[in-house]
Design a protein around this motif. Sequence first.
Motif, mmCIF file in Angstrom:
data_model
loop_
_atom_site.group_PDB
_atom_site.id
_atom_site.type_symbol
_atom_site.label_atom_id
_atom_site.label_comp_id
_atom_site.label_asym_id
_atom_site.label_seq_id
_atom_site.Cartn_x
_atom_site.Cartn_y
_atom_site.Cartn_z
ATOM 1 N N ARG B 211 0.860 -1.184 0.000
ATOM 2 C CA ARG B 211 0.000 0.000 0.000
ATOM 3 C C ARG B 211 0.896 1.233 0.000
ATOM 4 N N LEU B 215 1.513 10.879 -0.036
ATOM 5 C CA LEU B 215 1.757 12.131 0.678
ATOM 6 C C LEU B 215 3.008 12.047 1.545
ATOM 7 N N ARG B 216 3.163 10.921 2.200
ATOM 8 C CA ARG B 216 4.287 10.783 3.126
ATOM 9 C C ARG B 216 5.410 9.920 2.575
ATOM 10 N N ILE B 218 5.479 6.662 1.804
ATOM 11 C CA ILE B 218 5.585 5.426 2.583
ATOM 12 C C ILE B 218 4.945 4.281 1.812
ATOM 13 N N ASP B 220 3.776 0.291 2.611
ATOM 14 C CA ASP B 220 3.494 -0.562 3.761
ATOM 15 C C ASP B 220 2.930 -1.887 3.261
ATOM 16 N N TYR B 256 10.166 3.789 3.892
ATOM 17 C CA TYR B 256 10.077 5.218 3.607
ATOM 18 C C TYR B 256 10.865 5.534 2.332
ATOM 19 N N ASN B 258 13.144 7.443 1.587
ATOM 20 C CA ASN B 258 14.598 7.612 1.625
ATOM 21 C C ASN B 258 15.338 6.291 1.785
#
Lengths: 454, 284
Positions: B211, B215-216, B218, B220, B256, B258
């Motif tokens: 998923r 926006l962030r 991420i 998951d 994430y 990065n």
Amino acid sequence: MSIRRALPSLTALAVAFAASCDTQPDYGLDAIDSMQTPPDDPSLGCGVVLTPDSNKATDRAGCTYSAGAHPSDSLGIPKSTLAQIPIRHVIVLMKENRSFDELLGRLHDLGQPDSEAVPASYANPDAQGNPVAPSHAQTTCIPFDPEHQSAAMARCVDGGKMDGFVQNAAATTASDGSFAIQYYDDTDLPFYYWLASTFALGDRDFAPTVSGTYANRAFSLFATNAGVVDTGIQYPPPNTPSIFHSLMNAGFTWGAYSDGLLLSGTLDWAQGDPGTHTMQELYDALDKGTLPNVAFVDGRENYEDDHPLADLQLGEAWVKKLYDHAVASPQWQRLAIVWTYDECGAFADHVPPPSACRAVPSGSPFTEMGPRVPLVVISPWAKRHFVSHVVRDHTATLRLIEALFDLPALTARDANSDALLDMFDFSCGRDLSLQPAPAAGTGGCPNPSPPGTD
Amino acid sequence: MCASAASADDDPQPRFDNRIQGAVVGASFTSAPVGIALMGELGGESAGLRSFADRGALFSWDVRLAAKGGYLGNQHPFLFLIGMHSIAWAEYGFRFASQSVWSPYVGGRVGSELGLMAHPGLSGSAFDTINSVDGVGGVIAVGRLRLDAGVSMLDRTRSLLLVAFAQEELQAPRTNTPSLAFTQGGLGARFDVAGSIIAELDGVWGVTPTRSDALRGIEDRTTRLGFSGSFRKIFGNGMWLGATLLWTRDTDTVAYANGLTYGTANPAMLDVELFFGVPLWRRK
């Protein structure tokens, strides 16, 4: 096979499963224990000028910004300017369950006239409907802890009338509830009053939501309550993005320090979990100049953390010890301490909480802040004898951390928050010396409780 | 009688028939990420295994529908919940060597878990204003589609199924949990003694698709490990005593943008239930 033969096997199986049933969430932060705090840039110092952008403030009030927004966008301060701020270490000193009026309401008449006074007309009805006016508390260890989860807090706030605190306390303690509208002054808490008067005080800092410890503290770490409404045995899902993850993603460090419940139990952490430390380790880090970038510090529950039934003067002395280590630290020039309270604990405050941005569109629909709590920024760079009237909640401390370390917002709540930056002055030539601090008060509690009792 | 021994009927080979059917009363203990629940339930159950087509096919099922109520200890005072809960699945499979005791076996199963647990005085849309009840209260809707392959042992009075399976599990969104779709694999066993015992044991492991939170930045992915077991002792009078045990734990791999990745884990969920069944009628 008979049932008598089968039952022991089933029981053994159930016990085996129960024994392997780990009830503690694992936030996956193990890497923090091997991370090194980046060295502070020695060139950072005075001279940073932060110009507020009123348009951005308007945008934030309109909940324009979303999760992921960088502070330079939502604050209107260039990234290069934020990077020059000399503060590289933040201590979030979050205590428990005191309202602004209860702890610092008298400050207006005791050396800081710019802070909001408690109106002379403010009172709460008691159980019989008779008005109870604020009065000076006779003990610093109130023997009662009024109910202060969401339902009770909603009754206290009473749709913004702020008149339900005494009745709530009467209904949930063996008392007439009048203690809930009592206050302290500088004779009781001389060091707290000195801190609030000497450094930068916020008198419009609210708890993030109308509830108790866990929900409000969740906002301080996740910028959302993450499904937690009342303090109980429930914790935010461990895959929820947090300030811990944001810091580590960017190569910065953090630590959680306490000799009791870490983060007041909000994440069910215990000593030995990743990133956890004792208070002695914090004092040692301050003394040696080895602080992580962000330290979350909590006193022992109901003893050092100011949560009733704690003796406030003992909690004050505990803060004084931390302060003494901080000002003597080689990292003092790089340090900001945000001293605040998680929520008001159902102690009276007269200012109706305003609304805030919904943190997560699909998450809990909480947009009403809780009653005011004290917030003081302690730093060589904090404006002296200053009062900020900017409306905000715990996510402003998150936004400060995000601004200092260029981290994205976790949710819309911190994305649209102020970042406490009006409480700092980084101009050159300021007198950064400090007057000696008074000792913590004594004698306010005839029979202090031993640690950990409630 | 509801729980019957093998019977001959018209099949050249005697039909295997082991079933329970009637009213059940039960009590459960659940330790879930959202708290600890103690519940009671009253309802009906039909479960069993039958052979067909001269022992060339097996049909097994378990359907339980019950009114359920009790307390969830996720706050003080504890939260009273009341509603209904059902677990239903049915499997049809083929024994390729129908005349042999041991036979290769393949089967297909559809199943569901449905629950609607409300708190009196709280509307269904207001569950986000109280502590999360996900997985215990509110709406629980899970659908499963499973393919089995393994071996079947079938004699006059006993049946044993040992299978490996692949399963798709769809979990509808809950108040604080998004919808999840797991692709799973597992091992299962079922042992029946006609008129005496129904026992099952499953272990399953699966993952969701990744998923993305743009926006962030991420990504998951949830992994679920689970074990379930059930045991029913059928008495001569048709009554039965049962126990079920379910243990699951969800872990997430959160990556994430990065490059840092975190392995997180929810508290495990443990559900133990004991129940007693009474046949409502007896088969001739």
